[in-house]
Design an enzyme around this catalytic site. Structure first.
Site, mmCIF file in Angstrom:
data_model
loop_
_atom_site.group_PDB
_atom_site.id
_atom_site.type_symbol
_atom_site.label_atom_id
_atom_site.label_comp_id
_atom_site.label_asym_id
_atom_site.label_seq_id
_atom_site.Cartn_x
_atom_site.Cartn_y
_atom_site.Cartn_z
ATOM 1 N N ASP A 58 14.643 15.337 56.015
ATOM 2 C CA ASP A 58 14.640 16.726 55.561
ATOM 3 C C ASP A 58 13.830 17.624 56.496
ATOM 4 O O ASP A 58 13.029 17.154 57.306
ATOM 5 C CB ASP A 58 14.028 16.823 54.167
ATOM 6 C CG ASP A 58 14.907 16.220 53.092
ATOM 7 O OD1 ASP A 58 15.926 15.593 53.430
ATOM 8 O OD2 ASP A 58 14.566 16.363 51.898
ATOM 9 N N HIS A 202 11.339 12.686 56.502
ATOM 10 C CA HIS A 202 11.281 14.053 57.021
ATOM 11 C C HIS A 202 11.334 14.082 58.539
ATOM 12 O O HIS A 202 10.968 13.109 59.204
ATOM 13 C CB HIS A 202 10.029 14.768 56.493
ATOM 14 C CG HIS A 202 10.071 15.009 55.013
ATOM 15 N ND1 HIS A 202 9.765 14.025 54.099
ATOM 16 C CD2 HIS A 202 10.410 16.106 54.290
ATOM 17 C CE1 HIS A 202 9.919 14.508 52.873
ATOM 18 N NE2 HIS A 202 10.295 15.766 52.957
#
Length: 344
Positions: A58, A202
């Site tokens: 992300d 991430h």
């Protein structure tokens, strides 16, 4: 003069011979490359006997780290799903193009990464549509998946996403990289992945990138491969979109004896779904069966390997202990499912 002419002729022949040898060597090298390329899918297919999982990242693209992430994924020979923040994509269109060129799947992660449930429906739609445009303008294609920031979603947000052709996706395993997890802890979290599941990671952490080779090695040792998230089911499947290998029949009792008890307790409730906690006692080797009621489906799970999303759902230990949870989409039916437990 005659000698020089002869020398010139010899030099020309020598150059032609050298060129021929170089060309032949190039052809042999190319043929070897084709052979290696042709054999790679077969080798990959053989290592995926237990199915596929989704590696997801992300909050990109980030100028300081996205290229490092892409390089690490390429070197490991895997593809991943990258959930881009719209304003990052708008500011870094070349990185969006680089993600697509590297073979990654690109999803929508909102435009400004807000707490979406605090927004009006029109604001939700704006967050999503602007992100779609930013990714498209960067050459990233049209996303089919939406991951809500912080995993927060409800019926209104899902409706806004569906209107744009987006399926809402959360995750099965949280790597905790956002919470300062070390590379070893991220690798350990990935070790809990089972067929069809996805892990939250991430774009911006060096520890996360350092974990990639070990994650891939661990998956391969368990007969799992990195795949894509199916827009139709929300589960990880093969990179070409085909289904996972059939799971083990959950109705076949595993070996072992003894007994166990599954105790349900209420978790957080939302406008369209509720969390249910399950505590197992009596054994550390168990299979819990949840009989969902009409219209219900499992959207998310944690601390267990869960198979199925509708009807009869089974859960088994994944190394995270004897307490697990599920998020159930109610679809108007708020009755808890019936639970049973068997040892083994």
């Amino acid at each position: 003069m005659i000698r020089r002419a002869a020398d010139d002729t010899g030099q020309r022949r020598s150059r032609r011979w050298s060129a021929f040898v170089a060309c032949a060597a190039g052809l042999l090298t190319a043929a070897a490359g084709v052979a290696a390329t042709a054999s790679a899918p077969a080798a990959a297919a053989a290592s995926c006997s237990n199915g596929y999982v989704a590696l997801t990242y992300d909050d990109g693209p980030n100028p300081s780290n996205t290229n490092n992430l892409l390089n690490a994924l390429r070197q490991a020979g895997v593809r991943a799903t990258l959930f881009n923040i719209g304003q990052n994509a708008a500011s870094n269109p070349s990185l969006v193009a680089a993600e697509r060129a590297a073979g990654m799947w690109i999803g929508n992660h909102s435009y400004t990464h807000p707490h979406m449930l605090n927004l009006s429906q029109s604001q939700m739609s704006s967050e999503l549509s602007r992100t779609q445009s930013a990714i498209q303008n960067g050459g990233g294609g049209t996303p089919q998946l939406f991951r809500p920031p912080y995993g927060e979603t409800n019926g209104t947000l899902q409706s806004a996403a569906s209107a744009l052709g987006l399926r809402t996706i959360t995750w099965d395993v949280d790597s905790q990289d956002w919470n300062g997890a070390s590379t070893a802890q991220i690798v350990q979290a990935a070790g809990r992945l089972t067929n069809g599941q996805s892990i939250l990671m991430h774009d911006q952490y060096a520890t996360t990138i350092a974990a990639i080779p070990q994650i891939v090695s661990g998956l391969n040792s368990r007969g799992l491969c990195a795949g894509m998230i199916s827009p139709s089911t929300g589960r990880a499947v093969a990179p070409d979109g085909t289904s996972n290998p059939p799971p083990t029949d959950p109705t076949t009792p595993p070996p072992g004896g003894g007994s166990c008890t599954a105790t349900l307790s209420a978790g957080q409730q939302f406008g369209d779904r509720f969390n249910l906690n399950v505590a197992v006692s009596g054994t550390s080797s168990w299979t819990v069966t949840l009989a969902l009621n009409g219209g219900q489906s499992v959207q998310n799970s944690w601390n267990a390997s869960v198979s199925g999303t509708t009807g009869t759902v089974t859960a088994r230990p994944n190394g995270a202990g004897n307490t697990f949870g599920v998020t159930i989409m109610a679809n108007g039916n708020w009755t808890w499912p019936a639970a049973s437990c068997r040892a083994g």
